[in-house]
Write a protein that holds these residues in place. Structure first.
Motif, PDB file in Angstrom:
ATOM      1  N   LEU A 109       0.697  -1.230  -0.059  1.00 45.56           N
ATOM      2  CA  LEU A 109      -0.041  -0.014   0.073  1.00 45.56           C
ATOM      3  C   LEU A 109       0.888   1.257   0.002  1.00 45.56           C
ATOM      4  CD1 LEU A 109      -2.622   1.421   0.105  1.00 45.56           C
ATOM      5  CD2 LEU A 109      -2.711   1.061   2.589  1.00 45.56           C
ATOM      6  N   ALA A 110       2.002   1.285   0.822  1.00 52.24           N
ATOM      7  CA  ALA A 110       2.815   2.333   0.800  1.00 52.24           C
ATOM      8  C   ALA A 110       3.353   2.651  -0.703  1.00 52.24           C
ATOM      9  CB  ALA A 110       4.131   2.028   1.691  1.00 52.24           C
ATOM     10  N   GLU A 111       3.696   1.559  -1.452  1.00 54.71           N
ATOM     11  CA  GLU A 111       4.224   1.824  -2.856  1.00 54.71           C
ATOM     12  C   GLU A 111       2.969   2.141  -3.781  1.00 54.71           C
ATOM     13  OE1 GLU A 111       5.654  -1.524  -6.131  1.00 54.71           O
ATOM     14  OE2 GLU A 111       5.953  -2.126  -4.191  1.00 54.71           O
ATOM     15  N   ALA A 112       1.970   1.871  -3.404  1.00 56.72           N
ATOM     16  CA  ALA A 112       0.689   2.366  -4.126  1.00 56.72           C
ATOM     17  C   ALA A 112       0.579   3.769  -4.057  1.00 56.72           C
ATOM     18  CB  ALA A 112      -0.545   1.506  -4.009  1.00 56.72           C
ATOM     19  N   LEU A 113       0.539   4.141  -2.635  1.00 61.62           N
ATOM     20  CA  LEU A 113       0.257   5.692  -2.317  1.00 61.62           C
ATOM     21  C   LEU A 113       1.496   6.341  -2.994  1.00 61.62           C
ATOM     22  CD1 LEU A 113      -0.626   4.961   1.153  1.00 61.62           C
ATOM     23  CD2 LEU A 113      -2.059   6.153  -0.413  1.00 61.62           C
ATOM     24  N   ASP A 114       2.475   5.892  -3.153  1.00 60.55           N
ATOM     25  CA  ASP A 114       3.757   6.659  -4.164  1.00 60.55           C
ATOM     26  C   ASP A 114       3.235   6.972  -5.481  1.00 60.55           C
ATOM     27  OD1 ASP A 114       5.265   6.816  -1.647  1.00 60.55           O
ATOM     28  OD2 ASP A 114       6.576   5.241  -2.536  1.00 60.55           O
ATOM     29  N   LEU A 115       2.383   5.960  -5.913  1.00 59.59           N
ATOM     30  CA  LEU A 115       2.168   5.933  -7.395  1.00 59.59           C
ATOM     31  C   LEU A 115       0.649   6.790  -7.744  1.00 59.59           C
ATOM     32  CD1 LEU A 115       2.717   2.217  -8.564  1.00 59.59           C
ATOM     33  CD2 LEU A 115       4.076   4.474  -9.033  1.00 59.59           C
ATOM     34  N   ALA A 116       0.056   6.888  -6.473  1.00 61.51           N
ATOM     35  CA  ALA A 116      -1.350   7.407  -6.584  1.00 61.51           C
ATOM     36  C   ALA A 116      -1.432   8.921  -6.677  1.00 61.51           C
ATOM     37  CB  ALA A 116      -2.168   7.254  -5.283  1.00 61.51           C
ATOM     38  N   GLY A 117      -2.745   9.273  -7.591  1.00 63.53           N
ATOM     39  CA  GLY A 117      -3.063  10.820  -7.826  1.00 63.53           C
ATOM     40  C   GLY A 117      -3.927  11.390  -6.550  1.00 63.53           C
ATOM     41  N   ASP A 118      -5.183  11.616  -6.849  1.00 62.78           N
ATOM     42  CA  ASP A 118      -6.057  12.165  -5.872  1.00 62.78           C
ATOM     43  C   ASP A 118      -7.066  11.160  -5.387  1.00 62.78           C
ATOM     44  OD1 ASP A 118      -7.723  11.951  -8.252  1.00 62.78           O
ATOM     45  OD2 ASP A 118      -7.780  14.047  -8.297  1.00 62.78           O
ATOM     46  N   HIS A 119      -7.183   9.982  -5.879  1.00 63.49           N
ATOM     47  CA  HIS A 119      -8.109   8.910  -5.414  1.00 63.49           C
ATOM     48  C   HIS A 119      -7.676   7.437  -5.553  1.00 63.49           C
ATOM     49  CE1 HIS A 119     -11.987   6.828  -5.828  1.00 63.49           C
ATOM     50  NE2 HIS A 119     -12.550   7.909  -5.278  1.00 63.49           N
ATOM     51  N   LEU A 120      -7.891   6.665  -4.557  1.00 66.40           N
ATOM     52  CA  LEU A 120      -7.800   5.241  -4.646  1.00 66.40           C
ATOM     53  C   LEU A 120      -8.913   4.379  -4.393  1.00 66.40           C
ATOM     54  CD1 LEU A 120      -4.209   4.765  -2.795  1.00 66.40           C
ATOM     55  CD2 LEU A 120      -4.815   4.073  -5.114  1.00 66.40           C
ATOM     56  N   SER A 121      -9.135   3.408  -4.793  1.00 64.62           N
ATOM     57  CA  SER A 121     -10.375   2.440  -4.321  1.00 64.62           C
ATOM     58  C   SER A 121      -9.582   1.146  -3.649  1.00 64.62           C
ATOM     59  CB  SER A 121     -11.222   1.848  -5.701  1.00 64.62           C
ATOM     60  OG  SER A 121     -11.922   3.306  -5.995  1.00 64.62           O
ATOM     61  N   LEU A 122      -9.810   0.880  -2.439  1.00 62.22           N
ATOM     62  CA  LEU A 122      -9.108  -0.446  -1.985  1.00 62.22           C
ATOM     63  C   LEU A 122     -10.160  -1.241  -1.139  1.00 62.22           C
ATOM     64  CD1 LEU A 122      -6.494   2.104  -0.114  1.00 62.22           C
ATOM     65  CD2 LEU A 122      -6.019   0.609  -2.268  1.00 62.22           C
ATOM     66  N   TYR A 123     -10.017  -2.492  -2.080  1.00 63.55           N
ATOM     67  CA  TYR A 123     -11.335  -3.277  -1.808  1.00 63.55           C
ATOM     68  C   TYR A 123     -10.766  -4.461  -0.791  1.00 63.55           C
ATOM     69  CZ  TYR A 123     -13.649  -0.632  -5.257  1.00 63.55           C
ATOM     70  OH  TYR A 123     -14.430   0.443  -5.932  1.00 63.55           O
ATOM     71  N   GLN A 124     -11.248  -5.020   0.089  1.00 66.06           N
ATOM     72  CA  GLN A 124     -11.159  -6.285   0.620  1.00 66.06           C
ATOM     73  C   GLN A 124     -11.639  -7.381  -0.103  1.00 66.06           C
ATOM     74  OE1 GLN A 124     -11.917  -7.269   4.723  1.00 66.06           O
ATOM     75  NE2 GLN A 124     -10.936  -5.405   5.574  1.00 66.06           N
ATOM     76  N   LEU A 125     -10.982  -8.555  -0.467  1.00 63.10           N
ATOM     77  CA  LEU A 125     -11.297  -9.594  -1.217  1.00 63.10           C
ATOM     78  C   LEU A 125     -12.584 -10.017  -0.514  1.00 63.10           C
ATOM     79  CD1 LEU A 125     -10.871 -11.531  -3.880  1.00 63.10           C
ATOM     80  CD2 LEU A 125      -9.272 -12.648  -2.311  1.00 63.10           C
ATOM     81  N   THR A 126     -13.527 -10.371  -1.425  1.00 65.18           N
ATOM     82  CA  THR A 126     -14.808 -11.256  -0.946  1.00 65.18           C
ATOM     83  C   THR A 126     -15.114 -12.391  -1.855  1.00 65.18           C
ATOM     84  OG1 THR A 126     -16.294  -9.646  -2.149  1.00 65.18           O
ATOM     85  CG2 THR A 126     -15.971  -9.108  -0.016  1.00 65.18           C
ATOM     86  N   ILE A 127     -15.697 -13.490  -1.120  1.00 66.97           N
ATOM     87  CA  ILE A 127     -16.031 -14.463  -1.881  1.00 66.97           C
ATOM     88  C   ILE A 127     -17.320 -14.320  -2.439  1.00 66.97           C
ATOM     89  CG2 ILE A 127     -15.905 -17.048  -2.100  1.00 66.97           C
ATOM     90  CD1 ILE A 127     -13.172 -16.052  -1.571  1.00 66.97           C
ATOM     91  N   GLU A 128     -17.512 -14.310  -3.698  1.00 66.79           N
ATOM     92  CA  GLU A 128     -18.732 -14.032  -4.368  1.00 66.79           C
ATOM     93  C   GLU A 128     -19.429 -15.488  -4.897  1.00 66.79           C
ATOM     94  OE1 GLU A 128     -20.461 -11.270  -4.035  1.00 66.79           O
ATOM     95  OE2 GLU A 128     -18.675  -9.964  -3.631  1.00 66.79           O
ATOM     96  N   PRO A 129     -20.570 -15.601  -4.654  1.00 72.12           N
ATOM     97  CA  PRO A 129     -21.256 -16.909  -5.058  1.00 72.12           C
ATOM     98  C   PRO A 129     -21.088 -17.008  -6.689  1.00 72.12           C
ATOM     99  CG  PRO A 129     -22.753 -15.716  -3.722  1.00 72.12           C
ATOM    100  CD  PRO A 129     -21.607 -14.870  -4.014  1.00 72.12           C
ATOM    101  N   ASP A 130     -21.058 -18.321  -6.768  1.00 71.64           N
ATOM    102  CA  ASP A 130     -21.154 -18.879  -8.353  1.00 71.64           C
ATOM    103  C   ASP A 130     -19.843 -18.199  -9.094  1.00 71.64           C
ATOM    104  OD1 ASP A 130     -23.492 -20.227  -7.792  1.00 71.64           O
ATOM    105  OD2 ASP A 130     -24.485 -18.259  -8.249  1.00 71.64           O
ATOM    106  N   THR A 131     -18.674 -18.136  -8.344  1.00 69.82           N
ATOM    107  CA  THR A 131     -17.558 -17.643  -8.821  1.00 69.82           C
ATOM    108  C   THR A 131     -16.563 -18.820  -8.889  1.00 69.82           C
ATOM    109  OG1 THR A 131     -16.647 -16.525  -7.110  1.00 69.82           O
ATOM    110  CG2 THR A 131     -17.698 -15.389  -8.719  1.00 69.82           C
ATOM    111  N   PRO A 132     -15.315 -19.133  -9.691  1.00 69.50           N
ATOM    112  CA  PRO A 132     -14.377 -20.129  -9.388  1.00 69.50           C
ATOM    113  C   PRO A 132     -13.648 -19.984  -8.053  1.00 69.50           C
ATOM    114  CG  PRO A 132     -14.217 -19.178 -11.690  1.00 69.50           C
ATOM    115  CD  PRO A 132     -15.253 -18.421 -10.916  1.00 69.50           C
ATOM    116  N   TYR A 133     -13.538 -18.777  -7.604  1.00 71.52           N
ATOM    117  CA  TYR A 133     -12.991 -18.570  -6.013  1.00 71.52           C
ATOM    118  C   TYR A 133     -13.975 -19.066  -5.015  1.00 71.52           C
ATOM    119  CZ  TYR A 133      -8.636 -15.890  -6.547  1.00 71.52           C
ATOM    120  OH  TYR A 133      -7.507 -15.414  -6.347  1.00 71.52           O
TER     121      TYR A 133
END
Length: 438
Positions: A181-205
């Protein structure tokens, strides 16, 4: 919502095609190895825009969002033609935010310049990870180097850009995420979307997870990762304005705010959802998901919708509650209660405040001195949010609340908080019926 927000109107355009389907993804995305008839789809987009415009009448478009799928796979000329047609049917505000989602594998400088010339003024890039091994596990077809190159092109081409990362991935440690995340923040502009992985039904995961072959961080680890996310973004000046979105003040995604503030928007394209107002009634629209079937429906009837439902006032209040509590600004209780023609039970609100899951504000605003550390609330208290009573020694708010919002701890159990508040709406509805009967 402010007066300006009340007048906001958005258009969501869904582009359904991807180069490859990711194993965690449950979005309406489709792979067509033989390609697709782009001219046919462009004609269908235009016709569906016409159908909605004829239904709802004039609007001023304040935001447009091309989502997917991978919209950066379409030709820039297609994007330009869709935007031109939107402008023919509705007025587009001079400062309208026009966003296009892109994947690093579909980015090169010439394509981005084409989208900019078409009218796009903001891009959102699906990076998902800065680690090649993790990208392979996520089913992504780009490398970390390609992602960084795409961000460089976006920075040079657009005034505003954002990118997505997924965390709480299998095997990810707290220190792994802190460094990435520190590396990502070095690359970021004015906005970031940071999502926790969720296991969605009917997916390979989902299948792998059910078989025990995919293990994600447990609840305690996920909460700690969430806390690290807030700590590092805040230190870099990116505020958590929504559960998974962080921005410098004034750089929030205006189109997504329109959703979360329960505004009006047209959904155009396969699988698109919309919330439109006609004859004074809010309607939920849902389009056919299969791209070719959607196009055929549009060609036959003018619209690809398979559902258009008049929403009752109580349904609107429930939807506003679910969307608005994702925001750090919270919900205007006056608008919520007017929308649903009922009010939240003050005792239920007080109970959730006592559990550290909800904040209330009066005319002076929220008390930002409240702890944002989820560890300050015992896990038992969080789990008990569906049970009766306040914890001992918790004072009740002394003045009439004008807004409510979920605390950082409340966001971790947001569905439970929303369910508790929605039930209090139902109780108020029952009391209203009883009074009417008398």
């Amino acid at each position: 919502m402010t007066d300006h927000d009340e007048k906001a109107f958005g258009v969501y355009v869904h582009w359904p095609f991807c180069a490859q389907k990711c194993p965690y993804c449950d979005f309406n995305s489709h792979v067509r190895f033989g390609g697709w008839d782009e001219a046919r789809f462009l004609a269908a987009y235009k016709r569906e825009i016409d159908w909605v415009a004829d239904l709802i009448g004039s609007r001023v478009v304040t935001s447009i969002f091309f989502g997917g799928g991978t919209p950066s796979l379409m030709k820039a000329e297609t994007t330009a033609a869709i935007l031109e047609h939107i402008g023919k049917r509705w007025a587009i505000a001079r400062d309208a935010e026009i966003t296009l989602e892109a994947n690093p594998g579909s980015v090169e400088a010439g394509r981005f310049r084409g989208f900019r010339d078409a009218g796009v003024n903001r891009v959102s890039i699906g990076v998902q990870s800065l680690r090649d091994e993790q990208l392979r596990k996520l089913g992504r077809i780009h490398t970390a180097a390609e992602a960084k190159a795409a961000l460089d092109i976006a920075r040079a081409t657009f005034e505003r850009f954002s990118f997505d990362l997924i965390y709480a991935r299998p095997g990810q440690t707290l220190e792994d995420w802190r460094v990435e995340l520190a590396e990502a923040l070095d690359l970021a502009g004015d906005h970031l979307s940071l999502y926790q992985l969720t296991i969605e039904p009917d997916t390979p995961y989902a299948a792998l997870h059910a078989a025990g072959k995919l293990v994600i961080p447990d609840n305690d680890a996920a909460r700690a990762l969430y806390e690290i996310t807030g700590e590092l973004t805040d230190a870099r000046g990116l505020a958590a304005y929504e559960v998974s979105n962080y921005a410098r003040p004034g750089s929030e995604s205006r189109h997504n705010l329109l959703y979360w503030r329960y505004g009006e928007y047209a959904g155009i394209g396969p699988g698109a959802h919309g919330r439109i107002v006609t004859d004074g009634r809010r309607r939920a629209t849902v389009a056919e998901r299969n791209p070719e079937t959607w196009a055929a429906r549009v060609e036959a009837t003018g619209s690809g919708n398979v559902e258009m439902i008049k929403l009752a006032r109580a349904e609107q209040a429930d939807e506003m509650l679910l969307m608005g509590l994702r925001l750090s600004e919270g919900i205007d209780l006056g608008r919520l209660e007017s929308l649903g023609n009922m009010r939240l039970d003050p005792e239920v609100v007080d109970e959730l405040v006592g559990l550290g899951l909800l904040q209330v504000s009066n005319a002076q605003g929220f008390d930002d001195a409240v702890s944002t550390n989820w560890r300050a609330n015992e896990l038992e208290a969080i789990v008990a949010c569906a049970g009766p009573g306040l914890r001992p020694g918790v004072p009740k708010p002394q003045s009439r609340a004008v807004r409510i919002r979920a605390t950082p701890s409340g966001r971790l159990v947001l569905n439970a908080v929303v369910a508790k508040l929605a039930k209090s709406f139902e109780a108020s509805r029952g009391m209203d019926n009883l009074v009417s009967a008398r």
